[in-house]
Write a protein that holds these residues in place. Sequence first.
Motif, PDB file in Angstrom:
ATOM      1  N   UNK A  92       0.830  -1.217   0.000  1.00 53.31           N
ATOM      2  CA  UNK A  92       0.000   0.000   0.000  1.00 53.31           C
ATOM      3  C   UNK A  92       0.859   1.259   0.000  1.00 53.31           C
ATOM      4  N   UNK A  93       1.914   1.267   0.820  1.00 50.89           N
ATOM      5  CA  UNK A  93       2.788   2.443   0.867  1.00 50.89           C
ATOM      6  C   UNK A  93       3.470   2.669  -0.479  1.00 50.89           C
ATOM      7  N   UNK A  94       3.900   1.576  -1.110  1.00 53.40           N
ATOM      8  CA  UNK A  94       4.543   1.721  -2.419  1.00 53.40           C
ATOM      9  C   UNK A  94       3.567   2.252  -3.455  1.00 53.40           C
ATOM     10  N   UNK A  95       2.312   1.777  -3.422  1.00 58.80           N
ATOM     11  CA  UNK A  95       1.320   2.273  -4.373  1.00 58.80           C
ATOM     12  C   UNK A  95       1.082   3.770  -4.173  1.00 58.80           C
ATOM     13  N   UNK A  96       0.930   4.187  -2.921  1.00 59.38           N
ATOM     14  CA  UNK A  96       0.695   5.622  -2.668  1.00 59.38           C
ATOM     15  C   UNK A  96       1.898   6.453  -3.089  1.00 59.38           C
ATOM     16  N   UNK A  97       3.100   5.943  -2.813  1.00 58.65           N
ATOM     17  CA  UNK A  97       4.300   6.679  -3.204  1.00 58.65           C
ATOM     18  C   UNK A  97       4.370   6.805  -4.728  1.00 58.65           C
ATOM     19  N   UNK A  98       4.022   5.747  -5.412  1.00 59.11           N
ATOM     20  CA  UNK A  98       4.041   5.781  -6.876  1.00 59.11           C
ATOM     21  C   UNK A  98       2.987   6.735  -7.426  1.00 59.11           C
ATOM     22  N   UNK A 129      -4.261   1.558 -14.262  1.00 61.64           N
ATOM     23  CA  UNK A 129      -3.380   0.400 -14.449  1.00 61.64           C
ATOM     24  C   UNK A 129      -2.623   0.053 -13.176  1.00 61.64           C
ATOM     25  N   UNK A 130      -2.128   1.092 -12.463  1.00 59.46           N
ATOM     26  CA  UNK A 130      -1.424   0.831 -11.207  1.00 59.46           C
ATOM     27  C   UNK A 130      -2.348   0.170 -10.190  1.00 59.46           C
ATOM     28  N   UNK A 131      -3.571   0.700 -10.086  1.00 57.59           N
ATOM     29  CA  UNK A 131      -4.507   0.146  -9.118  1.00 57.59           C
ATOM     30  C   UNK A 131      -4.888  -1.284  -9.494  1.00 57.59           C
ATOM     31  N   UNK A 132      -5.063  -1.540 -10.790  1.00 61.32           N
ATOM     32  CA  UNK A 132      -5.400  -2.899 -11.229  1.00 61.32           C
ATOM     33  C   UNK A 132      -4.266  -3.872 -10.894  1.00 61.32           C
ATOM     34  N   UNK A 133      -3.016  -3.446 -11.160  1.00 57.31           N
ATOM     35  CA  UNK A 133      -1.879  -4.311 -10.835  1.00 57.31           C
ATOM     36  C   UNK A 133      -1.778  -4.545  -9.332  1.00 57.31           C
ATOM     37  N   UNK A 134      -2.044  -3.502  -8.555  1.00 58.25           N
ATOM     38  CA  UNK A 134      -1.976  -3.632  -7.098  1.00 58.25           C
ATOM     39  C   UNK A 134      -3.005  -4.644  -6.601  1.00 58.25           C
ATOM     40  N   UNK A 135      -4.229  -4.550  -7.110  1.00 56.45           N
ATOM     41  CA  UNK A 135      -5.266  -5.495  -6.675  1.00 56.45           C
ATOM     42  C   UNK A 135      -4.949  -6.919  -7.123  1.00 56.45           C
ATOM     43  N   UNK A 136      -4.385  -7.048  -8.330  1.00 53.35           N
ATOM     44  CA  UNK A 136      -4.022  -8.391  -8.782  1.00 53.35           C
ATOM     45  C   UNK A 136      -2.925  -8.973  -7.888  1.00 53.35           C
ATOM     46  N   UNK A 137      -1.955  -8.127  -7.512  1.00 56.94           N
ATOM     47  CA  UNK A 137      -0.912  -8.593  -6.591  1.00 56.94           C
ATOM     48  C   UNK A 137      -1.510  -9.025  -5.263  1.00 56.94           C
TER      49      UNK A 137
END
Length: 288
Positions: free
Chosen positions: A70-76, A122-130
Amino acid sequence: MATGLEPAAQQREGRRGGGEFRGPRGGGGREFRGQSRNTIGTARIDTPREFRQERRADRQDFRQERRGDRQDLRREQRGDLRDFRQERRADRQDFRNGVVTRPEFRADRRDDRQDFRRDQRGDLRDFRRDRRDDRRDFRADRRDDRRDYRDNRRDWDRREWDRRGWADRGWNGRDWDRRGWDGRGRGWDRGWRNDRRYDWYGWRNQNRAFFNVGRYYPPVRGWNYRRLGIGFTLGAPFFASSFWINDPWAYRLPPAYGQYRWVRYYGDVLLVDIYTGQVVDVINDFFW
């Protein structure tokens, strides 16, 4: 060679580096999935307490990985927004300097917004898939740990029985020798309490936390605790496999063979004939 008069969209791609300004995420989930399952909570343990500690450590590691993701997603996302705003400022400056016309400027702005939203989705989709893959792998690891733990306990019990000489005391290779049974539980020897190997009371005093097994939820709604005695017939839900004590020796109880099973009942332990539901032996106030 760049002349400074290229369309703003081409200049933007040059500034963004083809969309590669985003660094890779921390990859907490990918790191978790990349580990060997043998290293995520080894099941080579001897006691249920160690198994629970291992499970607890696995959950903590998994949650830390989730927080890292989650922190990495927000930072990105913050980096994407910062770069998007810098591009917007550069586009406005190009418009003021006359590098692009107003229609081109508006078209570039529209393209920038679309690209930014597409990147965010795309980032959110990849995050949820992960996250889904992490949960799937974590559950698979837990199942493997439980299976390995049960296999190890069975192997340990078999070695312990052979070492203590139990294997030849009425055990015929399939179940307890039925010659000692009369079908009403009178074949069970309650003299095991005089055997010092089964001093569960002293073992409990040395391992108090191990006997704190949590709250008991009765399988029948509205059923309240009542003290049961030998000869009482239980309903099938009360001696379902989820209530069995599969490793009696861990609590210093004698092994239950054949149709007998040690069963938890609130804070008590009952030895139940699972063919008839009859209570054959009782230990009150066994658990804390």
